[in-house]
Design a protein around this motif. Structure first.
Motif, PDB file in Angstrom:
ATOM      1  N   TYR A 384       0.751  -1.146  -0.018  1.00  0.00           N
ATOM      2  CA  TYR A 384       0.116   0.038   0.245  1.00  0.00           C
ATOM      3  C   TYR A 384       0.812   1.275   0.115  1.00  0.00           C
ATOM      4  O   TYR A 384       1.710   1.237   0.800  1.00  0.00           O
ATOM      5  N   ILE A 385       0.537   2.041  -0.863  1.00  0.00           N
ATOM      6  CA  ILE A 385       1.557   3.452  -1.040  1.00  0.00           C
ATOM      7  C   ILE A 385       0.133   4.494  -1.221  1.00  0.00           C
ATOM      8  O   ILE A 385      -0.433   4.483  -1.900  1.00  0.00           O
ATOM      9  N   ASP A 386       0.525   5.695  -0.167  1.00  0.00           N
ATOM     10  CA  ASP A 386      -0.427   6.764   0.110  1.00  0.00           C
ATOM     11  C   ASP A 386       0.160   8.083   0.138  1.00  0.00           C
ATOM     12  O   ASP A 386       1.251   8.146   0.874  1.00  0.00           O
ATOM     13  N   PHE A 387      -0.005   9.187  -0.711  1.00  0.00           N
ATOM     14  CA  PHE A 387       0.543  10.167  -0.384  1.00  0.00           C
ATOM     15  C   PHE A 387      -0.357  11.277   0.116  1.00  0.00           C
ATOM     16  O   PHE A 387       0.205  12.477   0.134  1.00  0.00           O
ATOM     17  N   HIS A 388      -1.625  10.859   0.500  1.00  0.00           N
ATOM     18  CA  HIS A 388      -2.406  11.931   1.043  1.00  0.00           C
ATOM     19  C   HIS A 388      -2.583  13.307   0.343  1.00  0.00           C
ATOM     20  O   HIS A 388      -2.815  14.528   1.208  1.00  0.00           O
ATOM     21  N   GLU A 389      -2.285  13.230  -1.165  1.00  0.00           N
ATOM     22  CA  GLU A 389      -2.330  14.782  -1.463  1.00  0.00           C
ATOM     23  C   GLU A 389      -3.560  14.624  -2.417  1.00  0.00           C
ATOM     24  O   GLU A 389      -3.936  16.024  -2.709  1.00  0.00           O
ATOM     25  N   GLY A 390      -4.223  13.689  -3.062  1.00  0.00           N
ATOM     26  CA  GLY A 390      -5.295  14.078  -3.955  1.00  0.00           C
ATOM     27  C   GLY A 390      -6.190  12.863  -3.753  1.00  0.00           C
ATOM     28  O   GLY A 390      -6.365  11.973  -3.141  1.00  0.00           O
ATOM     29  N   THR A 391      -6.826  12.674  -5.099  1.00  0.00           N
ATOM     30  CA  THR A 391      -8.109  11.644  -5.176  1.00  0.00           C
ATOM     31  C   THR A 391      -7.588  10.420  -6.097  1.00  0.00           C
ATOM     32  O   THR A 391      -8.264   9.890  -6.496  1.00  0.00           O
TER      33      THR A 391
END
Length: 414
Positions: A384-391
C-alpha cells in the motif's frame, strides 16, 4: 479459481460464473488440437461465433510486430467484424519476412474457407519462438479438421492450445442484467513470461453476446486495457505478438449499447472485471512465480499518476526478489516510487507491507519485522502506497522473481 482474482465480485450487479469460459456467452464455440507445431502438446486453437460479431483489438507496442498482427488488424479494418479466431502456439511467426506474412494470410484463408465465412472475418494469432517459419502443411491439415469439431465446443482444449510456458489455463465469465436481458462476457488468456506494462507475450480473447456499437466497443477495450492488462509485469520484457481481442455478437438481443446508454457503466464494469481477472491470472502465472504481488496507490493527483507509480514498483526486479526472499526491505519500494516520474511529494509518503506500516511522512517507522515477513509469506502480497495529496488511485499486479525464472528461460528453446 482462487478468490484473489475476483476483486470485483463484490459489485452487486455482476454475477461471476464459477465454471465460466470464453464460450459461455451465447453463440460461441471453441476447441483445440495437436497439429505438430509442438512435439506433443495442443498447439492449434480456434474460436467461432455463429454470426459475425462486432470486433475490436489492442496490440503490442513492440515495433517488431509479428505477421499475425498485421493480418488481424487488416481483417478488423475491413468491416469492424470477426466471426472466427485461429491461434497456433509454439512458433510466433515474427521476424520471418515476406514468407511469414504470406503464411499468416494463408492461415486466414484456409480457416475461413473451411468454415465458409468471409476471408476478412477471421483473426490470426501466433505465439512462441521468434524467427522460425510455421510448418504450414501441418497447420493447414489441422485447420481442415475444425469444421467437424465445431459442435463439440471444448473451451478447455482452446485454453490449452494457446499456452506456451504457462503452468495453468486462464478463464473467467460474468453475467449482468442490461435492459431486462442477461448479457454475458467471457474470456480466455495466456501469458507467463515476457510480461510488462504496455502488453507482453500475452494473448487475451474476450467474447460477449451483447449488442454494442463497434466504435464504442473499441473505446471501452482500450480504456479497460489501460486499467488492467497494461498494469501487470512479470519480467520487464514487452513481446512482439501480444494482443487482446473482443467479439460482441449481439445474440443477447439487448437494446444496442453505446457510451450514452443508461447501462453503459454496467457493461464497462463487467468488461473491466473480466480483463482484471485475466490480468491477475497472468501475473500470478509468471515464470517461476510463487506469489502474486498487488500494489495499491492512493492520494496522488490523478489516476494516471497512481497507475504510473504502481507499475514502477511492480516492475522493479529488486522489489520482486525481496518479495520472493520474504525480506521486508522497504527501501527498494521507496526507490522504485522515486524513479516513476509521477508528480509526488516524498515528504507525504506512507508505505505499508500488508497490514504493517513501514514508512510515514517519508520517514521510516519502527515496525515488527517478523509481522512484515509474515505478510510477505502470503501467496497474495499487497503493498500500500499513499501520498495523502489528492484523489487519484491506481493498482498494478505482478509476481515475485525466483530462481526458477532463470532456469525456465535459460532453456526455453530446448
Amino acid at each position: 479459481m482462487s478468490t484473489f482474482y475476483q476483486v470485483a465480485e463484490k459489485l452487486e450487479h455482476l454475477h461471476v460464473l464459477e465454471a465460466g469460459s470464453v464460450t459461455t456467452p451465447k453463440g460461441y464455440t471453441a476447441g483445440g488440437m495437436h497439429c505438430g507445431v509442438k512435439f506433443k502438446r495442443k498447439d492449434l486453437g480456434w474460436l467461432y461465433s455463429e454470426v459475425p460479431a462486432e470486433a475490436a483489438g489492442v496490440y503490442t507496442t513492440n515495433r517488431f510486430q509479428g505477421a499475425p498482427l498485421v493480418v488481424t488488424q487488416d481483417s478488423i479494418a475491413r468491416e469492424g467484424k470477426l466471426q472466427g479466431i485461429i491461434v497456433n502456439s509454439g512458433k510466433a511467426n515474427t521476424c520471418t519476412g515476406e514468407q511469414g506474412l504470406q503464411d499468416a494470410y494463408e492461415m486466414r484463408k484456409t480457416f475461413t474457407d473451411s468454415l465458409g465465412i468471409k476471408e476478412h472475418y477471421a483473426a490470426v494469432v501466433s505465439t512462441g519462438i521468434i524467427g522460425e517459419l510455421l510448418p504450414m502443411e501441418k497447420i493447414n491439415q489441422g485447420i481442415q479438421q475444425i469444421p467437424s469439431a465445431l459442435q463439440q465446443n471444448e473451451p478447455d482444449h482452446f485454453e490449452k492450445a494457446i499456452l506456451t510456458t504457462d503452468t495453468f489455463t486462464k478463464n473467467v465469465a460474468v453475467q449482468m442484467n442490461i435492459g431486462g436481458k442477461t448479457v454475458t462476457i467471457g474470456g480466455a488468456a495466456k501469458g507467463s513470461g515476457m510480461i510488462h506494462p504496455n502488453m507482453a507475450t500475452m494473448l487475451s480473447f474476450i467474447t460477449t453476446d451483447a449488442s454494442i456499437d463497434q466504435q464504442d466497443l473499441h473505446a471501452a477495450l482500450k480504456q479497460v486495457t489501460d486499467q488492467t492488462f497494461n498494469c501487470i509485469s512479470v519480467d520487464g520484457d514487452t513481446s512482439t505478438n501480444d494482443m487482446v481481442l473482443v467479439l460482441a455478437n449481439g445474440l443477447a438481443q439487448n437494446e444496442r449499447l453505446t457510451k450514452d446508454h443508461r447501462s453503459w457503466e454496467t457493461f464497462l464494469e463487467g468488461l473491466r472485471f473480466v480483463c482484471e481477472s485475466l490480468a491477475k491470472q497472468i501475473a500470478r502465472d509468471g515464470e517461476g512465480a510463487t506469489k502474486l504481488i498487488e500494489v495499491q496507490v492512493s492520494g496522488v493527483e490523478s489516476d494516471k499518476g497512481a497507475r504510473q507509480i504502481a507499475k514502477s514498483v511492480i516492475s522493479s526486479n529488486l522489489v520482486k526478489t525481496a518479495v520472493h526472499g520474504e525480506d521486508p526491505n522497504w527501501g527498494r519500494i521507496v526507490c522504485s516510487i522515486g524513479y516513476s516520474d509521477a508528480p509526488l511529494n516524498p515528504n507525504d509518503l506512507t508505505v505499508s507491507i500488508g497490514s504493517v506500516k513501514v514508512v510515514e511522512n517519508g520517514l521510516p517507522l519502527p515496525y515488527d519485522e517478523d509481522k512484515a515477513r509474515e505478510e510477505l509469506q502470503k501467496e497474495h502480497v499487497t503493498l500500500y502506497i499513499d501520498f495523502h495529496e489528492g484523489t487519484g488511485t491506481g493498482n498494478a499486479w505482478g509476481c515475485d522473481l525466483s530462481y526458477d525464472y532463470v532456469r525456465i528461460n535459460a532453456s526455453y528453446r530446448t
